[in-house]
Design an enzyme around this catalytic site. Structure first.
Site, PDB file in Angstrom:
ATOM      1  N   CYS A 297     -29.155  69.381  -4.040  1.00 47.64           N
ATOM      2  CA  CYS A 297     -28.509  70.243  -3.053  1.00 47.64           C
ATOM      3  C   CYS A 297     -27.526  69.425  -2.216  1.00 47.64           C
ATOM      4  O   CYS A 297     -27.893  68.394  -1.633  1.00 47.64           O
ATOM      5  CB  CYS A 297     -29.549  70.892  -2.155  1.00 47.64           C
ATOM      6  SG  CYS A 297     -30.772  71.871  -3.079  1.00 47.64           S
TER       7      CYS A 297
ATOM      8  N   CYS B 256     -36.511  64.038  -5.548  1.00 49.58           N
ATOM      9  CA  CYS B 256     -36.311  65.463  -5.812  1.00 49.58           C
ATOM     10  C   CYS B 256     -35.600  65.643  -7.139  1.00 49.58           C
ATOM     11  O   CYS B 256     -34.803  64.793  -7.562  1.00 49.58           O
ATOM     12  CB  CYS B 256     -35.488  66.095  -4.685  1.00 49.58           C
ATOM     13  SG  CYS B 256     -35.392  67.908  -4.786  1.00 49.58           S
TER      14      CYS B 256
ATOM     15  N   CYS C  98     -28.399  68.496   1.519  1.00 53.32           N
ATOM     16  CA  CYS C  98     -29.728  67.951   1.800  1.00 53.32           C
ATOM     17  C   CYS C  98     -29.664  66.883   2.883  1.00 53.32           C
ATOM     18  O   CYS C  98     -28.825  65.982   2.838  1.00 53.32           O
ATOM     19  CB  CYS C  98     -30.343  67.364   0.530  1.00 53.32           C
ATOM     20  SG  CYS C  98     -31.983  66.633   0.791  1.00 53.32           S
TER      21      CYS C  98
END
Length: 357
Positions: free
Chosen positions: A83, A79, A86
């Site tokens: 975040c 990714c 996550c």
């Protein structure tokens, strides 16, 4: 030509039989307590049903194999966002070869799959979206699945992708946790100078242009729990607004071997309920607490292994490519009853949504 038609009919027949197998077991169980004449007694060998006492029959039905009606295939862990909460982190860079992924998806269809959701990681990173595009096209065109969807952060999607693959996609879900860009940066849902919220509105417009149902996913955490998102959600008008309570998974976003430390994002059940109450008038709101979320998803990882989260961490089965769907799904930990209770089965084909694009 006739052989091709017969092969297609055989494939569809297998899928229908697989989907009905579990339902027939439930039907037989429900009829069992009725007083039937002896001459009508039947010797059945269906999954989850045996001629034993009512309590034992109920337990055996509870232990029957679930049907993989809706599957979430996380084909990549890579990714471009970071975040903090996550729970499917970049522990490997492995991605199956395209044809192997297609083989596994065909096996799932034969086992009763009706909906496939492609996720990650960020699914549009692999081959600049071509990999997921080809899978989307295969699932809709070849497997003829009723619903094909993608969850993405949206940062790598281009209009050309919609032009090529949009007709095969039922739902595009974009993750957006805040309409305050400073909060998105704090959470880690950003890359460089690109504005996540501005990009969200652009993707919404493209979904209208190319007849793709638009959905929003939000993870409610310590940094956005007080936010009022009513006006923004109503303006975007998604078909569904999925609102998750921040969830800890050991080995992913919690614990010594985790790549994230999500403890600082966690909120209480009461905080989550207050957020939901603030947005109770939004008709497309679909809330998911930790209790609803944990075991009610069939998650397939990058090796096509089902991930069992019942013990608070992701424990993989063997790959369906090696042992088949039936053998692997036994170890999925999937709670099919909770899946249905949380509204996991809904109108998920854009052909049935009757949307005003």
């Amino acid at each position: 030509m006739q052989l091709a038609v017969l092969a297609r009919l055989l494939s569809v027949g297998r899928a229908v039989l697989a989907a009905l197998r579990g339902r027939l077991g439930a039907l037989c169980w429900s009829l069992a307590p009725l007083p039937l004449p002896l001459s009508l007694s039947l010797s059945l060998s269906l999954p989850g049903w045996r001629d034993s006492g009512p309590r034992q029959r109920e337990q055996e039905w509870d232990d029957a194999l679930p049907t993989p009606t809706s599957v979430n295939y996380h084909f990549t862990r890579q990714c471009n966002y970071k975040c903090g909460f996550c729970f499917h982190t970049a522990k490997t860079s492995f991605v199956l070869p395209l044809e192997e992924a297609k083989r596994g998806l065909a096996m799932l269809k034969e086992a009763g799959m009706e909906k496939i959701n492609f996720s990650g990681g960020e699914p549009f990173l692999q081959d600049r979206g071509e990999f997921v595009g080809k899978l989307v096209q295969f699932c809709k065109q070849e497997l003829e699945l009723p619903s094909v969807s993608i969850v993405s952060n949206g940062s790598r999607i281009r209009k050309q992708w919609f032009e090529k693959y949009g007709e095969y996609l039922d739902i595009l879900a974009i993750s957006c946790d805040s309409f305050d860009e400073d909060v998105n940066v704090l959470i880690g849902r950003h890359q460089g100078k690109k504005n996540h919220v501005e990009n969200l509105h652009k993707l919404r417009q493209w979904c209208r242009e190319y007849a793709v149902a638009f959905k929003i996913n939000s993870v409610i955490n310590r940094f956005n729990v007080e936010e009022d998102m009513n006006d923004q959600i109503k303006a975007l008008n998604p078909v569904r607004w999925k609102v998750f309570q921040c969830l800890l998974i050991e080995g992913e976003n919690s614990g010594e071997d985790a790549l994230r430390e999500a403890e600082k994002f966690v909120i209480s059940d009461e905080d989550f309920d207050r957020f939901l109450d603030r947005h109770k008038n939004i008709s497309c709101l679909v809330p998911e607490s930790n209790q609803k979320m944990r075991d009610s998803y069939l998650i397939l990882d990058e090796y096509m292994r089902f991930l069992n989260c019942r013990n608070g961490r992701k424990e993989p089965s063997k790959s369906i490519l090696d042992v088949g769907v039936e053998a692997a799904i036994k170890f999925s930990g999937f709670d099919e009853k909770m899946f249905l209770r949380r509204g996991g089965k809904y109108v998920w084909s854009k052909a049935d949504m009757k949307l005003d694009w």
